[in-house]
Motif scaffolding. Structure first.
Motif, PDB file in Angstrom:
ATOM      1  N   ARG A   1      25.854  23.414  25.379  1.00 27.01           N
ATOM      2  CA  ARG A   1      24.951  24.537  23.829  1.00 27.01           C
ATOM      3  C   ARG A   1      25.916  25.406  23.626  1.00 27.01           C
ATOM      4  N   ARG A   2      26.564  25.315  23.031  1.00 25.15           N
ATOM      5  CA  ARG A   2      27.443  26.436  22.055  1.00 25.15           C
ATOM      6  C   ARG A   2      27.579  26.838  20.716  1.00 25.15           C
ATOM      7  N   SER A   3      27.398  28.510  20.607  1.00 16.32           N
ATOM      8  CA  SER A   3      27.517  28.049  18.876  1.00 16.32           C
ATOM      9  C   SER A   3      29.270  27.931  18.644  1.00 16.32           C
TER      10      SER A   3
ATOM     11  N   ARG B   1      32.563  27.855  16.170  1.00 16.47           N
ATOM     12  CA  ARG B   1      32.807  28.543  15.033  1.00 16.47           C
ATOM     13  C   ARG B   1      33.876  27.785  14.589  1.00 16.47           C
TER      14      ARG B   1
ATOM     15  N   GLN C   1      30.132  35.003   6.103  1.00 14.90           N
ATOM     16  CA  GLN C   1      31.128  34.375   6.882  1.00 14.90           C
ATOM     17  C   GLN C   1      31.722  33.096   7.113  1.00 14.90           C
TER      18      GLN C   1
ATOM     19  N   TRP D   1      24.399  28.035  14.257  1.00 16.83           N
ATOM     20  CA  TRP D   1      22.457  28.295  13.819  1.00 16.83           C
ATOM     21  C   TRP D   1      23.459  29.264  13.249  1.00 16.83           C
TER      22      TRP D   1
ATOM     23  N   ARG E   1      23.288  35.520  29.406  1.00 16.63           N
ATOM     24  CA  ARG E   1      21.768  35.323  29.332  1.00 16.63           C
ATOM     25  C   ARG E   1      20.931  36.092  30.436  1.00 16.63           C
TER      26      ARG E   1
HETATM   27  C1  LIG Z   1      18.064  33.483  14.503  1.00 16.25           C
HETATM   28  C2  LIG Z   1      19.614  33.257  14.502  1.00 16.25           C
HETATM   29  C3  LIG Z   1      20.723  33.668  13.907  1.00 16.25           C
HETATM   30  C4  LIG Z   1      22.008  33.603  14.157  1.00 16.25           C
HETATM   31  N1  LIG Z   1      23.093  34.107  12.844  1.00 16.25           N
HETATM   32  C5  LIG Z   1      24.209  33.522  13.532  1.00 16.25           C
HETATM   33  C6  LIG Z   1      24.570  33.743  12.628  1.00 16.25           C
HETATM   34  O1  LIG Z   1      24.225  34.466  11.355  1.00 16.25           O
HETATM   35  N2  LIG Z   1      26.218  34.093  12.771  1.00 16.25           N
HETATM   36  C7  LIG Z   1      26.842  33.419  13.725  1.00 16.25           C
HETATM   37  O2  LIG Z   1      27.807  33.389  14.075  1.00 16.25           O
HETATM   38  N3  LIG Z   1      25.967  32.916  14.619  1.00 16.25           N
HETATM   39  C8  LIG Z   1      24.768  33.425  14.544  1.00 16.25           C
HETATM   40  N4  LIG Z   1      23.398  32.635  15.095  1.00 16.25           N
HETATM   41  C9  LIG Z   1      24.120  32.270  16.821  1.00 16.25           C
HETATM   42  C10 LIG Z   1      23.877  33.704  18.104  1.00 16.25           C
HETATM   43  O3  LIG Z   1      25.006  34.304  17.928  1.00 16.25           O
HETATM   44  C11 LIG Z   1      24.434  32.570  19.785  1.00 16.25           C
HETATM   45  O4  LIG Z   1      23.164  32.061  19.499  1.00 16.25           O
HETATM   46  C12 LIG Z   1      24.250  33.393  19.961  1.00 16.25           C
HETATM   47  O5  LIG Z   1      25.307  34.100  20.937  1.00 16.25           O
HETATM   48  C13 LIG Z   1      24.410  33.554  22.032  1.00 16.25           C
HETATM   49  O6  LIG Z   1      25.073  32.239  21.481  1.00 16.25           O
HETATM   50  P1  LIG Z   1      24.955  30.711  22.047  1.00 16.25           P
HETATM   51  O7  LIG Z   1      24.505  29.853  20.938  1.00 16.25           O
HETATM   52  O8  LIG Z   1      26.750  29.750  22.424  1.00 16.25           O
HETATM   53  O9  LIG Z   1      24.650  29.750  23.498  1.00 16.25           O
HETATM   54  C14 LIG Z   1      22.172  32.959  15.050  1.00 16.25           C
HETATM   55  C15 LIG Z   1      21.053  32.340  16.029  1.00 16.25           C
HETATM   56  C16 LIG Z   1      20.219  32.632  15.996  1.00 16.25           C
HETATM   57  C17 LIG Z   1      18.808  31.525  16.972  1.00 16.25           C
END
Ligand SMILES: Cc1cc2nc3c(=O)[nH]c(=O)nc-3n(C[C@H](O)[C@H](O)[C@H](O)COP(=O)(O)O)c2cc1C
Length: 180
Positions: A12-14, A16, A68, A124, A165
């Protein structure tokens, strides 16, 4: 396509950036069902999910999310809301200030892991003006609070690097038998 739990957690990755391919409504509903399988204090299930496909509304959400704008390029945005009144009725102050947010966070994570298992892209998003998001969705109940937005689509790219991490040794305290 589905995958093993630990693989989904690891992969799982964020993400965009999204392709223009739509996500079938049935797939989105499958993810909402996964969200609803999350644990919640006393099984109160203090949540509501808005599934936003409308382009104008997605743009409003992106602007509310501190501009965003990439968020509006996802074919679907799921807005996760916490029903604070529902948690308060069951658990008072602790329900309203803690459980409602923990429960909806667990639901949000289920969506993200489900998206990963299906090969979809999601992120997220928590940085937004909640009053603007509530207004965009015409939510008039002050106890129904948007807590997370999850743009969802097919991946058009991945971040070049995997966000690091902290080392497990730095975040764990083991208290073995007789250890105090
Ligand atoms: C509570 C929460 C709020 C977040 N808000 C944003 C956001 O507004 N914009 C965004 O691009 N990423 C957001 N993220 C994603 C984080 O940046 C991301 O989970 C973190 O950098 C780790 O990367 P990964 O999800 O790829 O492991 C959010 C994550 C969490 C848990």
């Amino acid at each position: 396509m589905t995958m093993d739990y630990f693989r989904a957690v690891k992969e799982r990755r964020s993400i965009r950036s999204f392709s223009a391919d739509p996500v079938p409504r049935a797939t989105v509903m499958r993810l909402v069902e996964a969200a609803a399988m999350a644990p919640s204090a006393g099984n109160v299930q203090p949540w509501h999910f808005y599934v936003v496909e409308d382009a104008r509304l997605k743009r409003e959400l992106a602007i509310a999310a501190l501009n965003q704008l990439w968020l509006a390029r996802a074919p679907v945005v799921i807005v996760v809301c916490a029903d604070l009144a529902r948690s308060q009725r069951a658990y008072g102050e602790r329900g309203r200030t803690l459980y409602a947010f923990q429960d909806t966070a667990a639901a949000t994570q289920n969506i993200l892991l489900g998206a990963t298992a299906l090969g979809l892209a999601a992120c997220w998003v928590g940085a937004f003006n909640e009053k603007m998001v509530a207004a965009a969705l015409a939510i008039d109940d002050p106890a129904m609070v948007p807590v997370a937005m999850v743009p969802l689509g097919h991946p058009a790219g991945r971040e070049a690097q995997v966000p690091a991490r902290r080392a497990v040794e730095d975040i764990v305290t083991i208290i073995a038998e007789g250890g105090r």
